[in-house]
Motif scaffolding. Sequence first.
Motif, short mmCIF file in Angstrom:
data_model
loop_
_atom_site.label_atom_id
_atom_site.label_comp_id
_atom_site.label_asym_id
_atom_site.label_seq_id
_atom_site.Cartn_x
_atom_site.Cartn_y
_atom_site.Cartn_z
N ILE A 49 0.66 13.19 -15.77
CA ILE A 49 1.62 14.30 -15.80
C ILE A 49 1.23 15.29 -14.71
N HIS A 50 -0.10 15.44 -14.52
CA HIS A 50 -0.64 16.10 -13.34
C HIS A 50 -1.21 15.02 -12.43
N ASN A 51 -0.58 14.82 -11.30
CA ASN A 51 -0.81 13.62 -10.50
C ASN A 51 -2.11 13.57 -9.73
N ALA A 52 -2.84 14.68 -9.63
CA ALA A 52 -4.14 14.67 -8.95
C ALA A 52 -5.29 14.52 -9.94
N GLU A 53 -4.97 14.30 -11.21
CA GLU A 53 -6.00 14.17 -12.24
C GLU A 53 -6.25 12.67 -12.45
N TYR A 54 -7.09 12.14 -11.56
CA TYR A 54 -7.16 10.69 -11.39
C TYR A 54 -7.86 9.93 -12.51
N THR A 55 -8.80 10.55 -13.20
CA THR A 55 -9.47 9.82 -14.28
C THR A 55 -8.47 9.44 -15.38
N GLY A 56 -7.57 10.34 -15.70
CA GLY A 56 -6.56 10.03 -16.72
C GLY A 56 -5.61 8.95 -16.26
N ILE A 57 -5.22 8.98 -14.98
CA ILE A 57 -4.30 7.98 -14.45
C ILE A 57 -4.95 6.60 -14.45
N GLU A 58 -6.17 6.51 -13.92
CA GLU A 58 -6.84 5.21 -13.85
C GLU A 58 -7.13 4.67 -15.25
N THR A 59 -7.43 5.55 -16.19
CA THR A 59 -7.64 5.12 -17.57
C THR A 59 -6.37 4.49 -18.14
N ALA A 60 -5.22 5.14 -17.91
CA ALA A 60 -3.95 4.60 -18.40
C ALA A 60 -3.64 3.26 -17.74
N ILE A 61 -3.92 3.14 -16.44
CA ILE A 61 -3.68 1.89 -15.72
C ILE A 61 -4.52 0.76 -16.30
N GLN A 62 -5.82 1.04 -16.52
CA GLN A 62 -6.71 0.00 -17.03
C GLN A 62 -6.38 -0.37 -18.48
N LEU A 63 -6.03 0.61 -19.29
CA LEU A 63 -5.64 0.31 -20.67
C LEU A 63 -4.39 -0.56 -20.71
N ALA A 64 -3.43 -0.24 -19.85
CA ALA A 64 -2.20 -1.03 -19.81
C ALA A 64 -2.48 -2.47 -19.41
N GLU A 65 -3.48 -2.66 -18.57
CA GLU A 65 -3.83 -4.01 -18.12
C GLU A 65 -4.65 -4.76 -19.18
N GLU A 66 -5.57 -4.05 -19.85
CA GLU A 66 -6.54 -4.71 -20.73
C GLU A 66 -6.03 -4.96 -22.15
N LEU A 67 -5.29 -4.03 -22.71
CA LEU A 67 -4.86 -4.17 -24.10
C LEU A 67 -3.83 -5.28 -24.22
N ILE A 68 -3.93 -6.07 -25.28
CA ILE A 68 -3.03 -7.20 -25.47
C ILE A 68 -2.31 -7.09 -26.81
#
Length: 318
Positions: A49-68
Amino acid sequence: MMIKVGNLVAEAGEKVSGYVSVPETVIKLPVTLINGKRAGKTVLITGGIHNAEYTGIETAIQLAEELIEDEITGCLILIHPVNISGFENRTMSAVAEDGKNLNRLFPGNPSGTVGDKICHFLVTEFLSQTDFYIDLHAGDGYEMLTPYVYYLGAAAPEVVKQSKAMAQKVNVPYMVKSFITTGGAYNYAGSCGIPSILIERGGEARWSEAEVSLYKADVKNVLRYLAVLDGEVKAVATESVDVDDVVYENACVTGCWYPRKKVGEKVKKGEKLGVIKDYFGKTLESCVARFDGVVLYQVSSLCILKDGPMITYGKIKS
């Protein structure tokens, strides 16, 4: 049970990823739907939602990839990131098209500018089918913070209770009960009866695998508590301490910022927290603690802007 967001559809036992168009804009949000084989609650997770807050973004990306889907009961909706135009234009947490801060615009406006339309779309298309909400943040590109979590304070009693229970499953030293009722995504969700939390971890437009690993563990633990993710809820390493009477100090002038404290450090009433100087070294403003407390976050750049954030601290609740 089918779950549908925009043009994306996931049947029970399916995981689907793709772009969802925000009406009357050129914005396309990267979204992942994970629909478990077993019926249950729906959890929305947003990063960026705040686009320069990268830890939250990368966390969401990895969760989307890893969770099944096999390990999910109910549904997960992940947006990664929300402010994609700001991300791709490297703005400091503002929508590139209109310069607005998304976390000040909810519930949005379908007739407004791009930022207003994004928020309205999140409310009508995403929050409308959400039972619980986890919003992932960090310090902005010019901010550093100590990890902590916000939970709802200005909502129905049962919603506040559930929100706090979610926050207690996050492994951070502090949690803040927020009484803000307007503008923010998770605050607005709370006003709609959706138990919600906002997690803060990392900052300064940086991210690391170590931080993201901790962040993912936080989110997964909350999901287990909500009985959406398989597995046992893990005990947090450190029980979070409540922080209240939070003060958000903004700068009165533009200049050079010299903080005297580190994030997570305790402060005493009357203690100088930092000064703003001009380009000749003359002090323009001093920031003094109003009470004993702890620094949650502060500007870490030399540059500081008039009416912009400076330092935030609160009382440690005994």
